[in-house]
Write an enzyme that holds these catalytic residues in place. Sequence first.
Site, PDB file in Angstrom:
ATOM      1  CE1 TYR A 134       0.337   1.923   4.240  1.00  0.00           C
ATOM      2  CE2 TYR A 134       0.525  -0.427   4.672  1.00  0.00           C
ATOM      3  CZ  TYR A 134       0.696   0.890   5.079  1.00  0.00           C
ATOM      4  OH  TYR A 134       1.219   1.167   6.317  1.00  0.00           O
ATOM      5  CB  CYS A 135       1.416   4.193  -1.709  1.00  0.00           C
ATOM      6  SG  CYS A 135       0.194   4.382  -3.030  1.00  0.00           S
ATOM      7  CG  PHE A 136      -1.542   9.183   1.266  1.00  0.00           C
ATOM      8  CD1 PHE A 136      -1.601   9.177   2.639  1.00  0.00           C
ATOM      9  CD2 PHE A 136      -2.336  10.088   0.570  1.00  0.00           C
ATOM     10  CE1 PHE A 136      -2.428  10.052   3.334  1.00  0.00           C
ATOM     11  CE2 PHE A 136      -3.163  10.975   1.244  1.00  0.00           C
ATOM     12  CZ  PHE A 136      -3.208  10.953   2.628  1.00  0.00           C
TER      13      PHE A 136
END
Length: 384
Positions: free
Chosen positions: A98-100
């Site tokens: 995941y990222c933001f």
Amino acid sequence: MARSNLPSIDADLALIRAGTPLIDVRAPVEFAQGALPGAVNLPLMNDDERHRVGIAYKKHGQAAAIALGEKLVSGEIKTARVKAWQDYVAQHPDAVIYCFRGGLRSQIAQTWLSDAGTRRPRINGGWKALRQALMARIDSAAEQPMLIIGGLTGCAKTVLINQLEGGVDLEGFARHKGSAFGRMPEPPPSQIDFEHTLAKRLLTLAGPLVVEDESRQIGSVNVPLTFWRAMEKAPRLRIEMPLDWRLAQLIQDYIIDLERGYAEQFGPEEGWQRMQAQLSNSLARLKKRLGDARLQRLQRLQALAFAAHERGDRQAHEAWLAPLLTEYYDPLYRYHLKRQQDAGVVELHVGDWESCREAAQQWHAEHAANRQGHTRSGVPQPLA
């Protein structure tokens, strides 16, 4: 560039409940501000690279930012980061990325991993979507039956909380004991990490909750407002224990355990110095409330206790802890208690530690049974 055919999954709280290994590809500065439970930080870009790409995005747009990012993270740097992801996936084959917001950075990480022969999904909506779900879980928990455990300092309320089904140890999540002397050797969590740890615990508790009577601020973090408001209105049990019993608990918690915690991190000698410094500074911070004369008296008694402690007499700390309780903490708590009573807060039981444990168990059993009956009859319940 990222590819659109890479796998993705919804931001489902089942990921957190199951303890799914998570790869957070955000920059370290973002991770430090708060991550998802179970996440390890293996960033696509370090803080400086992210900063430079961010400037390029603001000045020249996305294409320029992507081009700069590919230039900064290339060659040996790119190889090292892909290898870090591969190594982690090799040890955690079910890991999710995941990222933001579940967008470009996580897709780039997926693409590079896929090119290296490893395919792992990313979370749609990323950190932001799962954080919203975790905070919603805290809000829904505020609608569950709740019991508050109160009592004077040293009544082992946290010990009782952790023995009860439905217990929620806010001080443990905050890594702070909730008083001027409550700092622990471990660094405190960020506000976000505190909230996420609380939400993860609540994911396992669909029924009645048992929580210690706390101020909204515990150390450096704050209890989420909806949960705190529910705590203020909840019925209470109050533990009453004699002074000598409470002093024994305090010496265990604030002297023996504190010294052990620091020694484990820094070694016996430095740990001992840090433990003394923490207790001395904590006492000094009460100067405004204690007054000069009383503070100086307690500081002298504390210094004598430290000297006796070095000779093996830990019980010597009773000399300064006893007046600190009877002259400061006990009156402070009784004032707090009177305000609660004046506000009409319901007190279900007052008694010794064992009787409060039994009363709390009985309360939990009754409310758990009521909830099961409501569920069978079709009455909606808070989400687990």
